[in-house]
Scaffold this active site. Structure first.
Site, PDB file in Angstrom:
ATOM      1  N   SER A  88      -9.819  -7.730  -9.538  1.00 60.45           N
ATOM      2  CA  SER A  88      -9.462  -6.351  -9.867  1.00 60.45           C
ATOM      3  C   SER A  88      -8.661  -6.237 -11.156  1.00 60.45           C
ATOM      4  CB  SER A  88      -8.719  -5.732  -8.693  1.00 60.45           C
ATOM      5  OG  SER A  88      -8.509  -4.363  -8.920  1.00 60.45           O
ATOM      6  N   HIS A  89      -7.430  -5.774 -11.032  1.00 63.44           N
ATOM      7  CA  HIS A  89      -6.592  -5.481 -12.196  1.00 63.44           C
ATOM      8  C   HIS A  89      -5.777  -6.689 -12.650  1.00 63.44           C
ATOM      9  CE1 HIS A  89      -4.848  -4.854  -8.317  1.00 63.44           C
ATOM     10  NE2 HIS A  89      -3.663  -5.135  -8.833  1.00 63.44           N
TER      11      HIS A  89
ATOM     12  N   LYS B   6     -13.433   2.651  -4.052  1.00 66.64           N
ATOM     13  CA  LYS B   6     -12.910   3.628  -4.998  1.00 66.64           C
ATOM     14  C   LYS B   6     -13.701   3.478  -6.295  1.00 66.64           C
ATOM     15  CE  LYS B   6      -8.908   0.683  -5.991  1.00 66.64           C
ATOM     16  NZ  LYS B   6      -8.346   0.000  -4.829  1.00 66.64           N
TER      17      LYS B   6
ATOM     18  N   ASP C 213     -12.408  -4.396 -12.533  1.00 62.80           N
ATOM     19  CA  ASP C 213     -13.680  -4.285 -11.826  1.00 62.80           C
ATOM     20  C   ASP C 213     -14.167  -2.848 -11.698  1.00 62.80           C
ATOM     21  OD1 ASP C 213     -11.572  -3.690 -10.104  1.00 62.80           O
ATOM     22  OD2 ASP C 213     -12.711  -4.255  -8.330  1.00 62.80           O
TER      23      ASP C 213
ATOM     24  N   ASP D 158      -9.959  -0.242 -14.565  1.00 63.34           N
ATOM     25  CA  ASP D 158      -9.419  -1.599 -14.449  1.00 63.34           C
ATOM     26  C   ASP D 158     -10.504  -2.674 -14.544  1.00 63.34           C
ATOM     27  OD1 ASP D 158     -10.626  -1.137 -12.001  1.00 63.34           O
ATOM     28  OD2 ASP D 158      -9.226  -2.417 -10.919  1.00 63.34           O
TER      29      ASP D 158
ATOM     30  N   ASP E 189     -12.871  -0.010 -10.396  1.00 61.01           N
ATOM     31  CA  ASP E 189     -12.655   0.907  -9.273  1.00 61.01           C
ATOM     32  C   ASP E 189     -11.413   1.780  -9.454  1.00 61.01           C
ATOM     33  OD1 ASP E 189     -10.905  -1.161  -8.834  1.00 61.01           O
ATOM     34  OD2 ASP E 189     -11.530  -1.560  -6.766  1.00 61.01           O
ATOM     35  N   ARG E 190     -10.528   1.409 -10.381  1.00 66.02           N
ATOM     36  CA  ARG E 190      -9.331   2.236 -10.593  1.00 66.02           C
ATOM     37  C   ARG E 190      -9.514   3.170 -11.784  1.00 66.02           C
ATOM     38  NH1 ARG E 190      -3.870  -1.291  -9.560  1.00 66.02           N
ATOM     39  NH2 ARG E 190      -4.486  -2.004  -7.499  1.00 66.02           N
TER      40      ARG E 190
HETATM   41  C1  G1P Z   1      -2.977  -2.854  -4.369  1.00 57.61           C
HETATM   42  C2  G1P Z   1      -2.744  -1.376  -4.177  1.00 57.61           C
HETATM   43  C3  G1P Z   1      -3.690  -0.835  -3.128  1.00 57.61           C
HETATM   44  C4  G1P Z   1      -5.130  -1.165  -3.525  1.00 57.61           C
HETATM   45  C5  G1P Z   1      -5.272  -2.648  -3.783  1.00 57.61           C
HETATM   46  C6  G1P Z   1      -6.645  -3.005  -4.310  1.00 57.61           C
HETATM   47  O1  G1P Z   1      -2.717  -3.536  -3.166  1.00 57.61           O
HETATM   48  O2  G1P Z   1      -1.416  -1.107  -3.824  1.00 57.61           O
HETATM   49  O3  G1P Z   1      -3.497   0.534  -3.006  1.00 57.61           O
HETATM   50  O4  G1P Z   1      -6.017  -0.781  -2.515  1.00 57.61           O
HETATM   51  O5  G1P Z   1      -4.308  -3.079  -4.747  1.00 57.61           O
HETATM   52  O6  G1P Z   1      -6.915  -2.376  -5.531  1.00 57.61           O
HETATM   53  P1  G1P Z   1      -1.321  -4.282  -2.877  1.00 57.61           P
HETATM   54  O7  G1P Z   1      -1.114  -5.259  -4.020  1.00 57.61           O
HETATM   55  O8  G1P Z   1      -0.275  -3.234  -2.900  1.00 57.61           O
HETATM   56  O9  G1P Z   1      -1.512  -4.926  -1.537  1.00 57.61           O
HETATM   57 ZN    ZN Z   2      -9.949  -2.885  -9.078  1.00 59.89          ZN
END
Ligand code: G1P
Ligand code: ZN
Length: 544
Positions: free
Chosen positions: A113-114, A377, A280, A278, A282-283
């Site tokens: 992801s991010h 998302k 991947d 981000d 989704d954000r």
């Molecule tokens: C974080 C975000 C959560 C999101 C997840 C995946 O998770 O807070 O809302 O669904 O990334 O993108 P966390 O690191 O808080 O467990």
């Molecule tokens: Zn992501």
């Protein structure tokens, strides 16, 4: 073609977190590490023989290597077909779209992801089920259990496949089809939004937008749809080429990490609309000229304006938000007379509600918004939703949000992250906080009195499954809230997240800096949880 069984030994650290298994690349590069996890996924599933699997990732370092392994293992384990994105690329929402469109059995998405990418940065893998959404806990628990006992995995002996050439080939008795990464997703977007109206907006002389793809997966999607189908000027999408290390950046669309975009949007002659996505895809982060839209507000505005968007014309069944997300959307749902569900953090909890037709739109404070068009998302979807609203309402982003506050009130909101806290210290903080909960009710802190204090537990209304210890919440009698939880997506140390929220119905008091408006609550959070003393941090590492 030879199918071989390789004997292996379990690793004890393969428990999936909020969104799959995430580790540093060198961890994944250990002999059999990836293979063990993939075999554990397959061993936890029933009835996939001859079925279709979707595979793709965000293009980060190790994406291509992992995909070759997964293809050979899928063939050895009896899948009938794999659909793989060209070059190994599929954004997370696009993977969800493809799983649903082609009735695949499930999909494997490679992404952290991010989190940053590169040889020493992060990699991740997660399994999505046939509805296109992240595997629910009962599946991820089964996968984890299997990783603890696994003794061997199956793989075919074959040379690597060409992932860059569109078309079909075979691997043993399995078909591999390399598909265009963007086409199916672009068609879906076109079916949901009024592309003609958005095109008119994007080509008008007095509207300019900037989409910052942060050198991550949305580049090709944004270019094809925005600059291609919607005729936005070339250059609208910046940092649009996905790179294995995201250009050395942190592909997280927030005020801290998307700094170039933030500078542009808060500078002189700022574009009317700015957005980022981000690693991947989704954000999303939504900005107006000199204006930042808090993700919780973005969800509330999207819901309030859903009737303007083709994809929601049939009406909204209900909405959902994760527990730490602000209650702004609750107020909209109440006015509309629809249900609003409060779920634990993570997209996997929305899937059941959407499959049961109870929820159309949902979101999280962590820059995640989406709808039942897929089961993830969807960053670009949110961008198109906003563009559609702007095209119809012909107002600025700031005007739209401020008008929203004047109708529903403003939920001041902020999240303070403490990244890289020693795990022992973070655990101690949460343990001590939990121990205090029973005695907090009725206690006064300055102007605030505790109304309730608990550890959030969720019973899924569809399948009755229970998820406990999903975050400590402290609610005050005026509706303000403080939530504490530890991140489930980090790869080293612990990240403490503190979520702060207060409600302001009075329009004349809705223009404060949230850090000022929430000032007293910020101090109370420290007083109750002893953040500074126990983490050793004086200030948060990231404030959003
Ligand atoms: C974080 C975000 C959560 C999101 C997840 C995946 O998770 O807070 O809302 O669904 O990334 O993108 P966390 O690191 O808080 O467990
Ligand atoms: Zn992501």
């Amino acid at each position: 073609m030879n199918i071989i069984t390789v004997s292996t030994q379990p690793f004890n650290d393969q428990k999936p977190g909020t969104s799959g298994l995430r580790k540093r690349v060198p961890v994944f590069q250990q002999r059999n590490y990836l293979e063990n996890f993939v075999q554990s996924i397959f061993d936890s599933l029933d009835g996939y023989e001859g079925q279709t699997l979707v595979v793709g990732g965000d293009g980060r370092y190790y994406n291509r290597t992992a995909i070759q392994v997964i293809l050979k293992m899928a063939a050895a384990n009896g899948f009938g077909k794999v659909l793989v994105g060209q070059g190994g690329i599929l954004s997370t929402p696009a993977a969800s779209c493809v799983i649903r469109k082609y009735n695949a059995f499930g999909g494997i998405i490679l992404s952290a992801s991010h989190n940053p990418g590169g040889p020493d940065a992060d990699f991740g893998i997660k399994y999505n089920i046939g509805n296109g959404g992240p595997a629910p806990e009962k599946v991820t628990d089964a996968i984890y259990d299997r990783t603890l006992t696994i003794e061997g995995y199956k793989i075919v002996e074959a040379t690597d496949l060409d992932l860059d050439q569109l078309g079909t080939s075979t691997l043993g008795s399995m078909t591999v089809e390399v598909i265009d990464s963007v086409t199916d997703y672009a068609e879906l977007m076109q079916s949901l939004f009024d592309f003609e109206a958005i095109k008119a907006l994007l080509t008008s002389n007095d509207f300019k937008m900037c989409m910052d793809s942060l050198h991550a997966v949305t580049g090709p999607y944004a270019k094809t749809i925005l600059e291609g189908m919607l005729s936005a000027p070339v250059g609208t999408v910046v940092n649009g080429v996905p790179l294995e290390d995201f250009g050395g950046g942190h592909p997280d669309p927030n005020l801290v990490y998307a700094h170039d975009l933030v500078e542009l949007m808060f500078g002189d002659n700022a574009p009317a609309f700015g957005a980022a996505s981000d690693g991947d895809g989704d954000r999303n982060m939504i900005l107006g000229s000199n204006f930042f839209v808090t993700p919780s507000d973005s969800l509330a505005v999207i819901v309030a304006n859903a009737n303007l968007v083709k994809g929601c014309k049939g009406g909204i069944a209900g909405v959902a938000r994760s527990m730490p997300t602000s209650e702004a959307v609750d107020r909209v749902a109440e006015k509309m007379g629809i249900d609003c569900y409060e779920t634990p953090t993570g997209w996997k909890f929305f899937g059941n509600l959407m499959d049961a037709g109870k929820v159309t739109l949902c979101g999280e404070e962590s820059f995640g918004t989406g709808s039942n068009h897929v089961r993830e998302k969807d960053g670009l979807w949110a961008v198109f939703f906003w563009l559609n609203i702007l095209a119809v309402r012909k107002q600025s982003v700031e005007e739209i949000v401020k008008e929203h506050w004047s109708i529903y009130g403003r939920n001041y909101y902020s999240r303070h992250d403490y990244e890289g806290v020693e795990s022992d210290r973070a655990d101690k903080l949460i343990t001590e906080l939990r121990a205090k909960l029973a005695s907090l009710k009725g206690q006064k802190f300055g102007n605030y009195e505790v109304d309730y204090a608990d550890d959030f537990s969720y019973t899924d209304p569809i399948d009755g499954s229970i998820s406990q210890k999903q975050g400590v919440r402290i609610g005050f009698t005026d509706g303000s809230r403080i939530v504490f939880r530890l991140s489930g997506t980090g790869t080293s140390g612990a990240t403490l997240r503190v979520y702060l929220e207060s409600y302001e119905p009075d329009s004349s008091k809705q223009n404060l800096d949230p850090q000022v408006a929430l000032g007293e609550l910020i101090n109370i959070a420290d007083e109750i949880a002893q953040i500074k003393a126990l983490t050793g941090f004086d200030v948060p590492t990231v404030i959003t």
